[in-house]
Enzyme design. Structure first.
Site, PDB file in Angstrom:
ATOM      1  N   ASP A 129      11.370 -49.265 -41.750  1.00 11.90           N
ATOM      2  CA  ASP A 129      11.117 -50.559 -42.019  1.00 11.90           C
ATOM      3  C   ASP A 129      12.210 -51.565 -41.693  1.00 11.90           C
ATOM      4  O   ASP A 129      13.390 -51.326 -42.112  1.00 11.90           O
ATOM      5  CB  ASP A 129      10.820 -50.802 -43.594  1.00 11.90           C
ATOM      6  CG  ASP A 129      10.620 -52.343 -43.841  1.00 11.90           C
ATOM      7  OD1 ASP A 129       9.337 -52.674 -43.535  1.00 11.90           O
ATOM      8  OD2 ASP A 129      11.322 -52.909 -44.662  1.00 11.90           O
ATOM      9  N   TYR A 150      17.034 -59.227 -41.766  1.00 10.27           N
ATOM     10  CA  TYR A 150      18.056 -58.254 -42.228  1.00 10.27           C
ATOM     11  C   TYR A 150      19.174 -58.429 -41.017  1.00 10.27           C
ATOM     12  O   TYR A 150      19.121 -58.016 -40.026  1.00 10.27           O
ATOM     13  CB  TYR A 150      17.501 -56.729 -42.118  1.00 10.27           C
ATOM     14  CG  TYR A 150      16.172 -56.717 -43.043  1.00 10.27           C
ATOM     15  CD1 TYR A 150      16.190 -57.501 -44.199  1.00 10.27           C
ATOM     16  CD2 TYR A 150      15.544 -55.316 -42.728  1.00 10.27           C
ATOM     17  CE1 TYR A 150      15.125 -57.279 -44.838  1.00 10.27           C
ATOM     18  CE2 TYR A 150      14.353 -55.183 -43.779  1.00 10.27           C
ATOM     19  CZ  TYR A 150      14.242 -56.259 -44.845  1.00 10.27           C
ATOM     20  OH  TYR A 150      13.225 -56.009 -45.627  1.00 10.27           O
ATOM     21  N   LYS A 206       8.454 -57.716 -39.611  1.00  8.79           N
ATOM     22  CA  LYS A 206       8.145 -58.820 -40.233  1.00  8.79           C
ATOM     23  C   LYS A 206       8.013 -60.137 -39.560  1.00  8.79           C
ATOM     24  O   LYS A 206       8.747 -60.187 -38.584  1.00  8.79           O
ATOM     25  CB  LYS A 206       9.034 -58.890 -41.702  1.00  8.79           C
ATOM     26  CG  LYS A 206       8.719 -57.607 -42.346  1.00  8.79           C
ATOM     27  CD  LYS A 206       9.438 -57.576 -43.724  1.00  8.79           C
ATOM     28  CE  LYS A 206       9.599 -56.335 -44.387  1.00  8.79           C
ATOM     29  NZ  LYS A 206      10.687 -55.390 -43.486  1.00  8.79           N
TER      30      LYS A 206
END
Length: 338
Positions: free
Chosen positions: A54, A59, A85
């Site tokens: 993930d 990030y 995402k």
């Protein structure tokens, strides 16, 4: 429970490993991580049979995606699952001018929220470039919760249910994405999104744990009804279910209040009676629910990763779960490991 155990990912037609590797730490969250340390952790997860990863543009302002893509570069594409995402768009900038906090010395990109159709398409295409992949297995609309947006949350939510939803639905229909969903810190937002749109999955951080099971009221039953998969992150409630009720223990990224410390202390007493490490119970509890195929954990060192894998596979007696329920420390309706 084996971390490499393959489990059906809802209605989506593919399996994931029960343990997922979370990449926030390799994006230099709070402190820098050496390139080799990041690569070694991903390699160790792979050797342990973990095939679910993930990540997100957020990030490390793209750094986590870059590092993950490099680590998976020569793996067979059909042997692993990647979730990323949308909701933030990155724009290259001078390193000296980028506001990185809470990331440290991350990739030199400015980051802005964008839940529009065009912004979602741009975010998706950029992620493919950073990861060097031809498709993504899972794409989640990121952080459309009140925790992130405060009073602006209703507007951001509506923007996402329109623009981001239309973009992801198109990508799913074209086969560039296998599953679409929402990744947030609040089960209520997941519940509302599932009532509004045809989502395949959710990533819920910190809101279904040994300490919190309110998601059992409405959200998780609806997921079961619709065969919607839920990935759980933040299973330690940001720290206290890993450290125990010690001085300075963190709960939801802040010092734990007294009532939480007391409840964790009572859970720890049952743990000691049955010789069960508290973190092992926290990890294994969440994936006992039939709608939750995987637990996502981020680690900073290979040693932490090894410890999590050990906790995940440690046998826990049924009597332990029975006593937690008998003492009112776990909801009676909460599924527990066999």
């Amino acid at each position: 429970m084996n971390p490499w155990e393959k489990r059906r990912f809802g209605r989506c037609g593919f399996d994931v490993t029960a343990f997922a590797f979370g990449t926030a730490p390799i994006g230099n969250f709070l402190r820098e991580m050496d390139e080799q340390v990041a690569a070694d952790m991903i390699a160790r997860a792979w050797s342990a049979g973990v095939r679910f990863y993930d990540t997100a543009p957020m990030y490390g302002h793209g750094l986590a995606e870059l590092r993950l893509g490099q680590a998976l570069r020569w793996k067979k594409r059909d042997e692993f699952v990647v979730a990323s995402k949308v909701g933030r768009v990155l724009h290259a900038g001078r390193r000296s001018e980028v506001e990185f906090a809470p990331w440290c010395n991350a990739a030199p990109n400015h980051m802005t929220f964008d839940y529009s159709y065009d912004g979602t398409m741009r975010s998706f295409e950029d992620s493919l470039q950073r990861l060097a992949l031809e498709y993504l297995d899972i794409v989640l609309i990121h952080d459309i919760d009140r925790f992130t947006h405060g009073d602006a949350q209703p507007v951001m939510f509506e923007n996402a249910m329109d623009g981001a939803w239309r973009a992801l639905e198109r990508l799913r229909s074209e086969g560039l994405v296998k599953a679409i969903g929402v990744g947030v810190n609040e089960w209520e937002v997941c519940h509302e999104a599932l009532k509004r749109r045809d989502f395949d999955c959710f990533l819920l951080a910190g809101r279904y744990t040994l300490l919190e099971q309110d998601a059992l009221d409405e959200f998780l039953p609806l997921c079961e009804e619709r065969d919607t998969a839920v990935i759980v992150g933040g299973g330690f409630n940001s720290g206290i279910l890993a450290t125990g009720a010690v001085a300075g223990a963190k709960y939801n990224y802040s010092p734990a209040p007294e009532e939480i410390l007391q409840k964790v202390d009572r859970i720890e007493r049952v743990c000691r009676k049955h010789d069960v490490p508290l973190p092992a119970a926290a990890l294994q509890f969440v994936v006992a629910h039939p709608a939750i195929p995987a637990f996502c954990a981020g680690t900073r060192t290979a040693q932490q990763l090894e410890q999590n894998l050990d906790w995940f596979s440690l046998p826990i007696p049924a009597a332990f779960w029975q006593e937690l329920k008998a003492r009112g420390l776990l909801r009676e309706s909460a599924p527990t490991p066999d």
